[in-house]
Every structure is written in C-alpha cells, then in structure tokens.
Design a protein around this motif. Sequence first.
Motif, PDB file in Angstrom:
ATOM      1  N   THR A  34       8.170  -2.592  -0.638  1.00  0.00           N
ATOM      2  CA  THR A  34       6.911  -3.226  -1.021  1.00  0.00           C
ATOM      3  C   THR A  34       5.749  -2.245  -0.926  1.00  0.00           C
ATOM      4  N   ASN A  35       5.665  -1.556   0.210  1.00  0.00           N
ATOM      5  CA  ASN A  35       4.562  -0.613   0.440  1.00  0.00           C
ATOM      6  C   ASN A  35       5.094   0.712   0.958  1.00  0.00           C
ATOM      7  N   GLY A 248       8.624 -11.519   3.603  1.00  0.00           N
ATOM      8  CA  GLY A 248       7.323 -12.176   3.560  1.00  0.00           C
ATOM      9  C   GLY A 248       7.073 -12.895   2.238  1.00  0.00           C
ATOM     10  N   ASP A 249       7.669 -12.386   1.150  1.00  0.00           N
ATOM     11  CA  ASP A 249       7.500 -13.060  -0.145  1.00  0.00           C
ATOM     12  C   ASP A 249       8.003 -14.498  -0.076  1.00  0.00           C
ATOM     13  N   LYS A 288      -1.335 -17.075   4.826  1.00  0.00           N
ATOM     14  CA  LYS A 288      -0.335 -16.593   5.779  1.00  0.00           C
ATOM     15  C   LYS A 288      -0.948 -15.572   6.731  1.00  0.00           C
ATOM     16  N   SER A 351       5.600  -8.476   7.957  1.00  0.00           N
ATOM     17  CA  SER A 351       5.844  -9.903   8.188  1.00  0.00           C
ATOM     18  C   SER A 351       6.090 -10.248   9.651  1.00  0.00           C
TER      19      SER A 351
HETATM   20  P1  ADP Z   1       8.255  -3.078   3.097  1.00  0.00           P
HETATM   21  O1  ADP Z   1       8.753  -2.396   4.322  1.00  0.00           O
HETATM   22  O2  ADP Z   1       9.278  -4.004   2.470  1.00  0.00           O
HETATM   23  O3  ADP Z   1       7.664  -2.154   2.093  1.00  0.00           O
HETATM   24  P2  ADP Z   1       5.925  -4.101   4.593  1.00  0.00           P
HETATM   25  O4  ADP Z   1       6.394  -3.767   5.955  1.00  0.00           O
HETATM   26  O5  ADP Z   1       4.773  -3.331   4.058  1.00  0.00           O
HETATM   27  O6  ADP Z   1       7.107  -4.116   3.534  1.00  0.00           O
HETATM   28  O7  ADP Z   1       5.593  -5.669   4.623  1.00  0.00           O
HETATM   29  C1  ADP Z   1       4.958  -6.308   3.567  1.00  0.00           C
HETATM   30  C2  ADP Z   1       4.894  -7.796   3.889  1.00  0.00           C
HETATM   31  O8  ADP Z   1       4.117  -8.002   5.079  1.00  0.00           O
HETATM   32  C3  ADP Z   1       4.256  -8.627   2.791  1.00  0.00           C
HETATM   33  O9  ADP Z   1       5.054  -9.776   2.530  1.00  0.00           O
HETATM   34  C4  ADP Z   1       2.923  -9.028   3.423  1.00  0.00           C
HETATM   35  O10 ADP Z   1       2.456 -10.281   2.930  1.00  0.00           O
HETATM   36  C5  ADP Z   1       3.309  -9.146   4.891  1.00  0.00           C
HETATM   37  N1  ADP Z   1       2.143  -9.123   5.781  1.00  0.00           N
HETATM   38  C6  ADP Z   1       1.183  -8.181   5.858  1.00  0.00           C
HETATM   39  N2  ADP Z   1       0.240  -8.527   6.766  1.00  0.00           N
HETATM   40  C7  ADP Z   1       0.619  -9.738   7.278  1.00  0.00           C
HETATM   41  C8  ADP Z   1       0.065 -10.647   8.252  1.00  0.00           C
HETATM   42  N3  ADP Z   1      -1.074 -10.383   8.867  1.00  0.00           N
HETATM   43  N4  ADP Z   1       0.740 -11.780   8.529  1.00  0.00           N
HETATM   44  C9  ADP Z   1       1.895 -12.061   7.896  1.00  0.00           C
HETATM   45  N5  ADP Z   1       2.465 -11.274   6.965  1.00  0.00           N
HETATM   46  C10 ADP Z   1       1.838 -10.119   6.658  1.00  0.00           C
END
Ligand code: ADP
Length: 625
Positions: A34-35, A248-249, A288, A351
């Motif tokens: 995602t990021n 989180g999605d 959320k 998440s």
């Molecule tokens: P990845 O490792 O898959 O790239 P991340 O660790 O960056 O993903 O997580 C992204 C997810 O975290 C998204 O679904 C985002 O909505 C969720 N997220 C970010 N901040 C918060 C928060 N404060 N509370 C809940 N979920 C969060």
Amino acid sequence: MPVVIHIMAKVSINLATGSIQKEELIVGIDLGTTNSLVAFINPDKNPQVINDTGKGVLVPSVVHFGPTGDITVGNEAKDYLITDPQNTVFSVKRLLGRSYKDIENYKDFFSYKVIDDDSESLVKIKVGDKFYTPIELSGLILKELKVRAEHALKTPVNRAVITVPAYFNDSQRQATRDAGKLAGLDVLRIVNEPTAASLAYGIGLNPEETKTIAVYDLGGGTFDVSILQIQNGIFEVLSTNGNTFLGGDDFDSAIVDYWIEKNQLNKADLIADNKLAQRLRLKAEEAKKAFAHQSLFNEKIGDIWYTIDRNTFNELILPKVQETITCCQNALKDAKLEIGQIDEVIMVGGSTRTALVKKMVAEFFGRPVHDEVNPDEVVALGAAIQADVLAGNRSDILLLDVTPLSLGIETMGGLMDVIIPRNSKIPTKAGRQYTTSIDGQVNMKIAVYQGERDLIKENRKLAEFDLKGIPSMPAGFPKVDINFLLNADGILKIQAIELRSGVKQEVEVKPTYGITDDQVEQMLMDSITHAKDDVAQRMLIEARTEGEQMTYTVENFIKKYSNFLSITEISETTQYVQKLKDALTSGDKDLIHKSIDELNEFTRPFAERLMDEAISTAMKGKSIE
Ligand code: ADP
Ligand code: MG
C-alpha cells in the motif's frame, strides 16, 4: 578458512562520478503493498524517516501512466485510481516474482490488465500499448524514493537495503533486487520485514541475547504474523502465517457497507456513481483513523449521513481481527511453541493503530505489545539500522560472512539466472527447477557463472558440465533440479538431478579462487553503470525466447494436429506466427509481446478444444537450452 568478505559490503559506487566510494550513506527502504518509504541514519546516529519537503513520509505504492508518457508515483498517482483506473497500477507487490498461475484466483482484484500468455512465466502488465513487468513498476516506485531521499538529503543515494515479507520466496526476493537495480540502486541486502521491525526496537542488536518474538503486521491489504528466534545476532524465521487478502481496506469496506445500509443506498447506484463510492471509502478511512482519539464520527454531506461510533466499528471488524488471531495461533503451532515462550510482541503496519487490534493481540499473547515506534515507519527504520550495520558503522555488531558476487547459471538466450544472490550469508543453499525446450533432448548443458550482469557473457564462468542420459521425453517434461550449496569455506557445490529418471551430476568450485577484491569491485561497478542497458537487453531476450518457444510450439501443434483444424484456422494461425517471427527480428520487445498476445488469443480456443493433458504440459515450462 572461511572467506572473509565483509569489506565488500562497504564498497559503493557513486553513479554521478562513476567512482568507488568507501563511505556513503545507505538507506533503508520499506517497499510496501500500500505504502512505501525510505529511512536513513541521521548524523545523531538515530534512524529517521525521510519526508521530502513536506510531501509526506508515506509514498502510496501507486504508479500512473499519463497519455503523453508521463509517469507519476505516489499520492498524485493515487488520485488517478478513480479517474483513470486502467492506467493506474496499485498493489504491484502482489505480482512481484509471481506467475499467472500464482495469481489467477484473484485476477479480478486488479483494475489494470494482467497478461496471461503463459501460465508459468512471470506476469506482465499492459498499460496502453506498452507491457511492463512488476519489476519495472516496482523499480519506478523505488526510483521515486531514491529521488526523494536525494532531494531531502542533498547527496546521491546509490545503495539500499530493501525489506520483503518473511514469506517471500527466492523468485520474489530476486525480483525485488532487480527492481532496485533498475532504479539505480545497489541493493546490499534484502531483509525480512519482521527482522527490520525487531531491529527498530533494538531487539537482536545485542549478540549475547536469545529471544523469541512475534511480529504482527496488519497493513492496507495484507496480514502476516512471523515468529522469529534471535540467537547470536542471527534471525531465524520459525514460522509465518497470514492472509494476503486481509487488511485495513477490509475495515474501510465494513464501514462503507454499514453506511450503505443506514442511508438506504443502492449498491447499483454506487457502481454507477463512482464519485459517491469513492467518497464513502475515503470517509470510512477517515472515520477509522479518527477512532484513535474520538469515539464518534459524525458528518453529513448532501443527504448522506456519515455516522458511526467506535463500538459499532469494533463490532463490524471483530470477525476480521479474530481471523488474524487464528493466524497467530497457527503460527505458534507451526513454530511448536507455547504462548508463554514468546518474549516480545511487535506491532507493524498502519492498521495496528486500531485499538481493538492492539487489545486483542495483547490479550492473545498475554502481554503488552510493542507499539512505541510508529507502526507504518518501523520497518523502514529497522532497514536503515541494518544498512548502517552493513556500512560498518556499528562496530559492536557482528557481520556475517557473505558472498560478494551472485552465483547462477546460464538460461536461454545467454541470460544469467541468479540462484544465490550476492550478499547472501554463508553457508547457504538454494535451488531451482528447469526443463528442456526441445523434444527428445537427452543432454542439458549447465554453465555456472558469478557476477551481477544480466548477460552471462559479461560475468565470470566458474564451471560447465553436461547432465547426460536424460531419458527422451517431450520438451517441458523433464524436471531438472539444480541446487547450489555454498559452504562456510566458500566452496560451491552444484548438483543437477533429473527427477523423473534420477540422472544426477555434481561438481565443486571455489568462487573466490583467482579473483581479487579489485576485480570484484570492478564487477559490481559495471553492473550498476550498465543496469539500464542490461535490463533492457534481458527483457528483449526474454521476450524473444518466449516468442521463439511459442512459434516452435504452435508450428509443431499445427503439424501434429492439422486434421483437427480447418484450412482457414491453419492459414490464419500461420499468418499470426509469421507476424510474430517478423516481430522477433525487430528488436522491439513491446511488439514481440503484442504479437505473442495476439497469437495466443487466436490459438487459445484450439488448445482448449484439442489439447489433452500431456500436450498442455509439454507447452509449458522454463528451459535452459
Ligand atoms: P502496507 O504495509 O500494506 O503498505 P501500511 O502499513 O502502510 O500498509 O498500512 C496501510 C493501512 O493502515 C491502510 O489501510 C490505512 O488506512 C491504515 N491506517 C493508517 N493509519 C491508521 C489509523 N490511525 N488507524 C487505523 N488504520 C490506519
Ligand atoms: Mg508493510
């Protein structure tokens, strides 16, 4: 006498001047689904994430291709997910190092076009009339991170440590390395995400300590939990578990569904009104996140109420969180451990900010979890620490022996197929399966090379032998396992075995024999300065090999089964084959892929109609020669 080659890790190449530098920054990169983000060790010796002129720390792992060939990465590209989904690629990490067969069950997940011309070769993505590999796309994300780091730090950044999930296989790790190389980065090490997270908490930095830890990583679309054992500064993955389609999605979707019901909206309307659907999703994510500091989210836009309280949210997501706990249970079982044997629990991924997640994980493990470090930065911060160790800036930490150059074999078209990547800790072993490309082939040449270039002719040959006496079978039938074992003395044992017949052959070489450190440095430098050309050549050769294989198969097919096909079918197929043959001589990889795609589309119905199991197997497979 073990080969002591730590110093290699300190050698870097300055792309700007083309010279070797001894001291240069190495960054840590978390290439996420995602990021993505990049971190470094600041002058105060602390890991720090890079925020390039307020663009934000997190770079959404999204790439957009504009009509005029302009490419955008990150937040800007993310906006195009709604307005231009066909030309916007997200979640590319899910495709890295994967074949179509690996992903066919979830291909509908992608809004862009994933090409499936051969179920066993690596997937490609079609955007407009161009074909991209997940490696190239990940390369674009890494390039963006490199540029941001250079801009923020005002210094060239050419070396990096990149993290991958613990469950990534060799092919996915190699693809990540290649992506780095394409971005102009010398990838010093691929590190497991849970290992990096642990380092960020300072766990594992003390070689005296022995610990067993659980790393719980809940990201945007994926979940994994890893149980690690740390002993003498070595991280061993005891088990991993998870669900690559839970994150989180799903929390966002649960809120969206709730609002749809509360506002009595019609799902069909939402499909028609993309903007509204998108607004619901964004508001859901906002709600959320807001639950971190408030218990009620309440907004009204137009006629729609965006109202939800924290308790309702918790009820909605409970089944999902429960699912992750089951995975934790399974991971423990696989590691043959009791809950009480876990010394630390680390929370990773955005998440895990959700309070219910923390609460349930803490309850399950029966101890407070580590959440002091920002969960979406923790992996990158740990990668920066690992980078610092590799740079030799932490004398307290033991560096293990590593192999300074990659070891691999020659595959079709004179390409290098890396089996043990450079900087792998030794001893190590790795292997891969190959097959034949010609019917009735009874010998297979196995040529072993050392080096970083994509073409074997640029690398150093270590050994060559024939695996003889393979029983005559159709192309693609033999299963030849090639295993490399590099022992602690730096001796490489190569074993080739044809599994159906048991035919076997072994040789031993010493890769470090007759090569000086200077020569190794030179080879490393050449690989970076030639990275772009090398990859372009590799991709052209791969396209050609695929095309040649395809013409060979289709022509044989027509010959053998002419009575099953109509005259028109035969003549049209021949025309498509000719078009492909013309493309093969053109040197244009996109044209080759296009012609393969067309021939494939045209002949697919025949294959489906006619092919029995045996033939279909014969048409697949990766071959050496
Ligand atoms: P990845 O490792 O898959 O790239 P991340 O660790 O960056 O993903 O997580 C992204 C997810 O975290 C998204 O679904 C985002 O909505 C969720 N997220 C970010 N901040 C918060 C928060 N404060 N509370 C809940 N979920 C969060
Ligand atoms: Mg992550």
